[in-house]
Design a protein around this motif. Structure first.
Motif, PDB file in Angstrom:
ATOM      1  N   CYS A   1      13.433   4.766   5.175  1.00 38.63           N
ATOM      2  CA  CYS A   1      12.436   4.851   4.109  1.00 38.63           C
ATOM      3  C   CYS A   1      11.445   5.977   4.395  1.00 38.63           C
ATOM      4  O   CYS A   1      11.025   6.700   3.478  1.00 38.63           O
ATOM      5  N   GLN A   2      11.084   6.134   5.659  1.00 35.22           N
ATOM      6  CA  GLN A   2      10.156   7.204   6.026  1.00 35.22           C
ATOM      7  C   GLN A   2      10.758   8.582   5.736  1.00 35.22           C
ATOM      8  O   GLN A   2      10.035   9.519   5.366  1.00 35.22           O
ATOM      9  N   GLU A   3      12.075   8.702   5.870  1.00 28.99           N
ATOM     10  CA  GLU A   3      12.737   9.969   5.540  1.00 28.99           C
ATOM     11  C   GLU A   3      12.604  10.285   4.056  1.00 28.99           C
ATOM     12  O   GLU A   3      12.360  11.426   3.665  1.00 28.99           O
ATOM     13  N   GLN A   4      12.753   9.254   3.222  1.00 31.51           N
ATOM     14  CA  GLN A   4      12.611   9.463   1.790  1.00 31.51           C
ATOM     15  C   GLN A   4      11.167   9.793   1.417  1.00 31.51           C
ATOM     16  O   GLN A   4      10.910  10.590   0.518  1.00 31.51           O
ATOM     17  N   VAL A   5      10.212   9.174   2.130  1.00 34.74           N
ATOM     18  CA  VAL A   5       8.809   9.509   1.913  1.00 34.74           C
ATOM     19  C   VAL A   5       8.581  10.990   2.196  1.00 34.74           C
ATOM     20  O   VAL A   5       7.897  11.691   1.433  1.00 34.74           O
ATOM     21  N   ALA A   6       9.169  11.480   3.288  1.00 38.41           N
ATOM     22  CA  ALA A   6       9.022  12.894   3.650  1.00 38.41           C
ATOM     23  C   ALA A   6       9.647  13.805   2.596  1.00 38.41           C
ATOM     24  O   ALA A   6       9.091  14.861   2.265  1.00 38.41           O
ATOM     25  N   GLN A   7      10.794  13.406   2.044  1.00 33.74           N
ATOM     26  CA  GLN A   7      11.448  14.212   1.008  1.00 33.74           C
ATOM     27  C   GLN A   7      10.603  14.252  -0.276  1.00 33.74           C
ATOM     28  O   GLN A   7      10.451  15.308  -0.899  1.00 33.74           O
ATOM     29  N   SER A   8      10.064  13.099  -0.651  1.00 35.74           N
ATOM     30  CA  SER A   8       9.206  13.058  -1.842  1.00 35.74           C
ATOM     31  C   SER A   8       7.956  13.898  -1.631  1.00 35.74           C
ATOM     32  O   SER A   8       7.496  14.588  -2.550  1.00 35.74           O
ATOM     33  N   LEU A   9       7.418  13.854  -0.419  1.00 35.11           N
ATOM     34  CA  LEU A   9       6.229  14.647  -0.114  1.00 35.11           C
ATOM     35  C   LEU A   9       6.535  16.135  -0.196  1.00 35.11           C
ATOM     36  O   LEU A   9       5.714  16.921  -0.689  1.00 35.11           O
ATOM     37  N   ALA A  10       7.718  16.528   0.256  1.00 35.46           N
ATOM     38  CA  ALA A  10       8.096  17.940   0.198  1.00 35.46           C
ATOM     39  C   ALA A  10       8.196  18.417  -1.252  1.00 35.46           C
ATOM     40  O   ALA A  10       7.741  19.518  -1.591  1.00 35.46           O
ATOM     41  N   VAL A  11       8.774  17.585  -2.116  1.00 39.41           N
ATOM     42  CA  VAL A  11       8.876  17.929  -3.535  1.00 39.41           C
ATOM     43  C   VAL A  11       7.482  18.067  -4.146  1.00 39.41           C
ATOM     44  O   VAL A  11       7.182  19.029  -4.862  1.00 39.41           O
ATOM     45  N   ALA A  12       6.630  17.087  -3.853  1.00 40.05           N
ATOM     46  CA  ALA A  12       5.274  17.088  -4.420  1.00 40.05           C
ATOM     47  C   ALA A  12       4.446  18.241  -3.875  1.00 40.05           C
ATOM     48  O   ALA A  12       3.677  18.880  -4.614  1.00 40.05           O
ATOM     49  N   GLN A  13       4.594  18.543  -2.583  1.00 44.25           N
ATOM     50  CA  GLN A  13       3.812  19.617  -1.973  1.00 44.25           C
ATOM     51  C   GLN A  13       4.180  20.979  -2.551  1.00 44.25           C
ATOM     52  O   GLN A  13       3.307  21.824  -2.803  1.00 44.25           O
ATOM     53  N   ALA A  14       5.481  21.164  -2.814  1.00 40.85           N
ATOM     54  CA  ALA A  14       5.915  22.424  -3.425  1.00 40.85           C
ATOM     55  C   ALA A  14       5.323  22.574  -4.827  1.00 40.85           C
ATOM     56  O   ALA A  14       4.900  23.667  -5.228  1.00 40.85           O
ATOM     57  N   LEU A  15       5.260  21.477  -5.555  1.00 38.29           N
ATOM     58  CA  LEU A  15       4.679  21.488  -6.898  1.00 38.29           C
ATOM     59  C   LEU A  15       3.188  21.799  -6.838  1.00 38.29           C
ATOM     60  O   LEU A  15       2.669  22.588  -7.637  1.00 38.29           O
ATOM     61  N   ALA A  16       2.505  21.196  -5.864  1.00 36.25           N
ATOM     62  CA  ALA A  16       1.056  21.412  -5.726  1.00 36.25           C
ATOM     63  C   ALA A  16       0.742  22.828  -5.269  1.00 36.25           C
ATOM     64  O   ALA A  16      -0.213  23.457  -5.755  1.00 36.25           O
ATOM     65  N   ASP A  17       1.536  23.355  -4.337  1.00 35.91           N
ATOM     66  CA  ASP A  17       1.298  24.700  -3.820  1.00 35.91           C
ATOM     67  C   ASP A  17       1.513  25.767  -4.889  1.00 35.91           C
ATOM     68  O   ASP A  17       0.909  26.851  -4.835  1.00 35.91           O
ATOM     69  N   ASP A  18       2.370  25.460  -5.848  1.00 33.46           N
ATOM     70  CA  ASP A  18       2.676  26.434  -6.899  1.00 33.46           C
ATOM     71  C   ASP A  18       1.617  26.445  -8.003  1.00 33.46           C
ATOM     72  O   ASP A  18       1.622  27.317  -8.869  1.00 33.46           O
TER      73      ASP A  18
END
Length: 792
Positions: free
Chosen positions: A532-549
């Motif tokens: 589950c923690q791996e999926q949390v990290a993947q979701s965070l990566a998607v969200a972080q890319a969206l926020a950084d853009d």
């Protein structure tokens, strides 16, 4: 653990003499008072449902009708024209009832039926009156005799002292426009965006659609309009919001800002105490339906507002969450919740906001918040960034929720968050207009409210309140359950109540005393496996890319406001929309493109039952002609023509004659029928490169902008709709200020929030100079804002 023992109502021990019961009177009192609060709320709901159900009449009017009928009967006249006698003949009564008693019972039954008939007639009359919208299209400052008579009749049939939902049953249904009219208006809206060849092709597609599939789809749509309260809203909520599988952070959620120039207290816990208490006071008024229905005036010069707006969106404001699903999300709402969920430094807490059925005071909430801030415990493994699941794609979140959060301790903790009244984040950052570069700090403030760290907000909650370390606050709202004006009404009340009613003491703390025996906030427990923690990290990566853009720019335009615009006899909204068109055109010219774009301006349809929004296509033939003429140094007649066209489009959208919701619903029907329409497919795939929305101040009476101009909220904003476009939110504050929130994406080389902001400022000045040269002030610099200060 003393608090845990107090929560136990009784204990028992087994002894040689038998079972020894040890009752806790304090715990039993707590249970009794809590239950009493619950029953009071049920009785209030029952009372309000009766009052709303008979509105615009009142329950006491029934007694008046009964007494009037009985009085006329005793004068030996029959007001029922024989109906009372007919009722008496068919009355199933016992032989013990006297003839006189039977007559009285029959008269009461007739009076009740007459009363209900009168209520039905009054509602029907009010519904027909509210279906009249010609007042909106009349010339400014001039009202026809028809409208004056209509307005008088609306006042007569509207009743007195309405509750929040009193008008719901009297609001008209949203009409289905004629398909011919919608296609005509659509083609007119896209004409300036296409060359002759493209427009001829689109005209042919529209004609083929109208003559073949269109009328079949229209028939189904009219059938739905006869059956449903609103033929658009349920499909709009499901297909535009809930079925979206991309992240709702940035793409859908929006935010609201604190006061621009004032921080009422620098103490984080104190600001949280007042803010949370203000929200709960609003919820109490909402539950009791004590909030005055939002209504419009038929003309700006009329201070009396007589035209009610739909209040259906208010029902799911609190105790609501968006639950992810693999195909579609759902909105879940609970009747009540006596706690809030709080996030701080990676930990989640449940904070009870009632004690023995009593709402905690602001000082007591501050005390409890300070306990959370001082709590030294560490987050459980995987807990700190758990909120990233709500910020990433919806399908992975739905699968993770089903697999890891459907049983055991994780389900209990997740339930605590989802069933909470609302969500609170205690942020360790400091935000607001501050430092050596206040403009840049305002941009950071907006980005923080919209996405934060991508894991320290719970984006699924109906709204999340953010309290920063320096006392600034703000909120982030989920979009599917309601539109921005509904949340803005709540936010205005919270800001005004916090500063002007609750206030702070000299040290900056909330006023009042503290009950030190309050149970500590409960830290939620989690058992997050590594998968589950791996999926949390993947979701965070998607969200972080969206926020950084995300590129954001927020500024206050203070050279002039609606005061000067009105002196030029111009609609402030139309003026700003034309300025946005001009600014966009100039930005594209700078990139050697010289183009206009499909422009989305949100307009509400709450004049109708369960109405939400409609699109005003602000880019028109008239606006394009004006901008080309302006750039070629030609006359101002086109300006007024473009402004009048925009106002007409806005009024058409408000009165149910818009384009996009009708086409959207026709597209949904075609999907249900399994048929393809090349026309509809192309129309609904067109990108909105300029998406705009105005957030008006609805409760002007709460703020004294004359004596306290510093108490101004900067409004709120949202992310861009298209990857190569802009999102623009603006709020007109007082007579001399317009706030803008501009968003776009760094990944698009042709867009830039700051350069677009600069073009908006220039466009506003150029338009004022063109329209009213005597009102403009050449080379005037923007007024310097007051310094941020504390309200002691």
């Amino acid at each position: 653990m003393a608090e845990a023992h107090q929560a136990v109502a009784f204990q028992f021990t087994v002894t040689p003499e038998g079972i020894d019961l040890q009752l806790s009177h304090q715990a039993l009192t707590e249970i009794y008072l809590s239950g009493l609060r619950s029953w009071k709320k049920r009785l209030i709901r029952l009372k309000n449902s009766v009052i709303t159900g008979v509105y615009p009449a009142s329950p006491s009017s029934w007694l008046f009708v009964v007494i009037a009928i009985l009085a006329t009967m005793y004068t030996r006249s029959d007001p029922s024209m024989g109906l009372i006698a007919k009722i008496q003949e068919h009355l199933p009564v016992s032989q013990s009832m006297s003839a006189q008693c039977q007559t009285v019972v029959s008269a009461v039954l007739f009076s009740t039926m007459l009363w209900l008939s009168l209520i039905f007639t009054m509602r029907l009359c009010l519904k027909q009156l509210l279906s009249y919208h010609r007042w909106m299209f009349e010339q400014h400052g001039k009202m026809s005799n028809t409208t004056k008579v209509w307005m008088a009749l609306v006042r007569i049939f509207s009743g007195r002292q309405p509750l929040l939902y009193s008008y719901q049953g009297s609001l008209p249904n949203l009409p289905v426009p004629a398909i011919k009219d919608t296609l005509k208006r659509y083609l007119e809206s896209v004409r300036p965006l296409m060359d002759s060849t493209e427009f001829e092709r689109m005209t042919k597609l529209a004609s083929e659609f109208e003559s073949s599939l269109g009328h079949r789809l229209q028939w189904y749509l009219k059938l739905k309009a006869l059956w449903a309260a609103n033929y658009v809203s349920d499909w709009w909520e499901e297909y535009i919001y809930l079925r979206g599988r991309s992240p709702i952070m940035v793409n859908s959620n929006y935010y609201g800002m604190d006061f621009l120039y004032v921080t009422p207290t620098p103490i984080q816990a104190a600001r949280a105490g007042n803010t949370i208490h203000a929200f709960l006071l609003y919820r109490r008024k909402l539950n009791r339906e004590e909030i005055k229905p939002v209504s419009l005036a038929p003309a700006p010069q009329h201070k009396c507002t007589v035209i009610p707006l739909c209040a259906a969106q208010c029902e799911r404001m609190f105790n609501t969450t968006r639950t992810p699903g693999e195909e579609t999300d759902t909105v879940q709402h609970w009747q009540d919740s006596d706690y809030i969920a709080v996030y701080h430094r990676g930990r989640y807490f449940r904070l009870w906001v009632y004690q023995a059925g009593r709402l905690l005071s602001p000082r007591e909430i501050e005390y409890q918040i300070q306990r959370i801030l001082d709590d030294p415990s560490s987050p459980s493994p995987g807990e700190e960034k758990l909120g990233a699941l709500t910020a990433g794609d919806r399908v992975p979140w739905a699968k993770v929720r089903k697999e890891y959060f459907s049983t055991g301790v994780n389900k209990r903790s997740l339930d605590c968050i989802e069933k909470a009244a609302f969500f609170v984040t205690l942020d360790d950052d400091e935000q607001g207009m501050m430092g050596e570069d206040p403009a840049a700090s305002l941009d950071r403030y907006a980005k923080s409210l919209l996405h934060g760290k991508c894991y320290d907000r719970w984006f699924d909650k109906s709204f999340s309140v953010v309290i920063y370390k320096n006392g600034k606050n703000g909120l982030n709202a989920e979009h599917s359950w309601a539109d921005a004006p509904v949340v803005a009404h709540l936010w205005e009340y919270a800001l005004a109540t916090d500063s002007f009613q609750l206030g702070y003491n000299e040290e900056g703390h909330c006023k009042g005393e503290v009950d030190s025996s309050l149970p500590r906030p409960q830290k939620l427990n989690w058992e997050i496996p590594s998968e589950c923690q791996e999926q949390v990290a993947q979701s965070l990566a998607v969200a972080q890319a969206l926020a950084d853009d995300l590129d954001f720019h927020v500024f206050s335009f203070r050279v002039f406001g609606k005061g000067k615009i009105k002196k030029c006899r111009m609609s402030p909204d139309a003026f700003i929309q034309l300025a946005l068109q001009l600014a966009y055109y100039r930005v594209t010219v700078a990139h050697d493109r010289e183009m206009f774009c499909l422009t989305y301006e949100a307009s509400m349809t709450r004049l109708f039952r369960e109405g939400r929004t409609e699109t005003v296509r602000s880019c028109s033939n008239e606006s394009c002609a004006f901008i080309r003429a302006l750039e070629a140094d030609v006359c101002r007649r086109l300006f007024r023509s473009a402004s009048e066209k925009h106002q007409h489009l806005y009024r058409m959208a408000m009165t149910g004659a818009g384009i996009d919701r009708h086409l959207f619903c026709l597209y949904v029907v075609s999907k249900y029928l399994g048929v393809e329409s090349p026309f509809l497919k192309e129309v609904l795939s067109e990108p909105w490169r300029l998406s705009t929305s105005q957030t008006p101040i609805q409760q002007v009476e709460l703020f004294d902008l004359v004596n306290h101009p510093e108490y101004i909220s900067c409004g709120g904003g949202f992310g861009p709709v298209a990857d190569d476009g802009y999102g623009v939110s603006y709020s007109i504050v007082g007579e001399n200020m317009i706030n803008f929130h501009i968003s776009c994406k760094h990944s698009c080389p042709d867009t830039g929030a700051h350069k677009f902001g600069a073009q908006i400022k220039k466009a506003l000045l150029d338009l004022l100079h063109l329209l009213c040269p005597d009102q403009s002030e050449s080379k005037k610099t923007e007024a310097s804002p007051p310094e941020d200060k504390k309200d002691q």
